[in-house]
Every structure is written in structure tokens, then in C-alpha cells.
Enzyme design. Sequence first.
Site, PDB file in Angstrom:
ATOM      1  N   GLU A  47       0.845  -1.198   0.000  1.00 30.33           N
ATOM      2  CA  GLU A  47       0.000   0.000   0.000  1.00 30.33           C
ATOM      3  C   GLU A  47       0.883   1.250   0.000  1.00 30.33           C
ATOM      4  O   GLU A  47       1.919   1.304   0.635  1.00 30.33           O
ATOM      5  CB  GLU A  47      -0.886  -0.010   1.243  1.00 30.33           C
ATOM      6  N   LYS A 120      -9.726   1.554  -2.604  1.00 30.99           N
ATOM      7  CA  LYS A 120      -9.955   1.028  -1.259  1.00 30.99           C
ATOM      8  C   LYS A 120     -11.328   1.447  -0.746  1.00 30.99           C
ATOM      9  O   LYS A 120     -11.688   2.630  -0.784  1.00 30.99           O
ATOM     10  CB  LYS A 120      -8.850   1.545  -0.330  1.00 30.99           C
ATOM     11  N   CYS A 161      -5.337  -3.282   2.690  1.00 30.99           N
ATOM     12  CA  CYS A 161      -5.055  -3.042   4.106  1.00 30.99           C
ATOM     13  C   CYS A 161      -6.284  -3.208   5.003  1.00 30.99           C
ATOM     14  O   CYS A 161      -6.701  -4.328   5.280  1.00 30.99           O
ATOM     15  CB  CYS A 161      -4.412  -1.669   4.267  1.00 30.99           C
TER      16      CYS A 161
END
Length: 285
Positions: A47, A120, A161
Site C-alpha cells: 500500500e 480502497k 489493508c
Amino acid sequence: MDNISPSPVAALIQMTSGIDPDANLATIDRAMAEAAARGAAMAFLPEMSLLLDRDRARSAAHILREADSPWPAALQEMARRHGLWLHSGSMPLLADDGERRVNRSHIIAADGSIRARYDKIHMFDVTLPSGENWTESAAYAGGDAITVVDTPLGRLGLSICYDVRFPELYRALVDQGADIIAVPAAFTVSTGEAHWHVLLRARAIETGCHLLAAAQNGTHADGRATYGHSLAVDPWGAVIADARNGTATNPGFDLALAPIEKDAVVRARQAIPLARSRSVRAITL
């Protein structure tokens, strides 16, 4: 003797990305060269591989709309030159409205073409027992679409994440045919020590997928510290590669190689047929 095709190899590139995108790109280039030399079919970045900077004012000069950013093109050129498929991890870009940012992954084929994008979904808005406070949603807009794409390793589902804490996303990726799921990350040290291995192994077991999680590691130029331990987990929940923490033998990166045995997905899902059991008895609360 039967000819047995070797399992394709994933290369997890563990970085300590900083506030200089050019330096980060140079590290990625070196890491991709080594991954290609060691026989990888696809490389995975962590990330925020291009820029890790929690100072919003300082980072603003680098963060543009995708059409204006030099970063995707730079990674496309590296993929072509090294002959590798590439998961970009993620990078910060401006949303189409030009106001908020998005945390976006790209899947780039070995010919340099972009095959998929993913923004995300889940924003990291937490106050941790360590005293750390993170409010990702103050600057970033969450995505609203799941993404699954065909790659040399298999059918790859995308997450980033904090997404790993939401199993419903992973179930949706499996419903779209994923047999591998990527989890590029920049986990904090305190949450990583407590939850990183457990979460990744749990998501692998409950989906019957390989999980490939390239991570940030160490102390970064913006002052944060990340946990490292880039992991590859097989569909039975076994860790098959772990870059650990603080073991860099190359300038700026560690490399963990993981063969992706495609039959492992079939074996795990046949042994524990979660999809069949779920369809037989639905639980209503």
C-alpha cells in the site's frame, strides 16, 4: 516421466516507502529486476508504494488525477521492461471531483497495459490503544466497487489493508470467482503484532484462497512505523512466505517468493465445502 508445469511464482516486495516518489520508483525498479531474475510471474507492491506521507499539505504537490499523474505510466514502463505482471500495491490519486483523494490499486500486465483498478473501500478511521489516531476518511473517499481480474497466477481479487477486517468483502470476491486475493498494506506496528497473521490466515481459510499481502516495513520519513511481515498464505491457512521485519538485504526492499499451487484451492474447498454448507442452511437473525 510426466511433464509437470511448475507453479507460477508471486514476488512480494516489502518496502519502506518515503516522501520522495522518485526514490520510491527507483526502489521498485530494482525490486522488479530481482523478482524477474528469480523467476517470478507477477510482483506485488505494498500500500502507498509510490508515496507514504501523512502530511497532507506536503504530499498535495504530488497527488494528481490519474490522467495527469506520471506514476501509472512509470509502473507500466517497468512492467514492460522487466516482462512482469505487476500489482501496484496502491497509490494516492485525486478523485475525479479534484477535491478528495482515492487510495487506488492497478493491475498491470507484462505488456504494460492496465487490466484493472480498485479503490480502497474501507477507510482507516481508528483510535488505537497505543494512542495513535488515524482518520483516513478526512482526506480520502472510499471506493464503491469490487474488482476481480484474471492474471498468470489465477483469478485475483483486490483489497487494500484495512479491508482485511471485513470478511463480507472477501466473500463477495470469491462469489466473483477469486481464487487469490491481494492485500497490500501499511499496517501499524501495534495492530500488526496483534492481528496481522491472524486476519490473513482467517481470510485465507474462510475463502479457500491464496492471500498475497505485500507490506510496508520499518520507520518511514513521515515519522510513522509499519509492521512488515509481507505474507503469502495458502488456502489451508499455512504461511508459505514471510518477509519478516527489518531483514532487508537490498537497498530499500525485501523480497519474498511464493509458488502459487493452483490445485491447493481445489483441495481446500473440497475438504471443507463452505459454499455448499452455506447454501444448505442460511441463518436468520
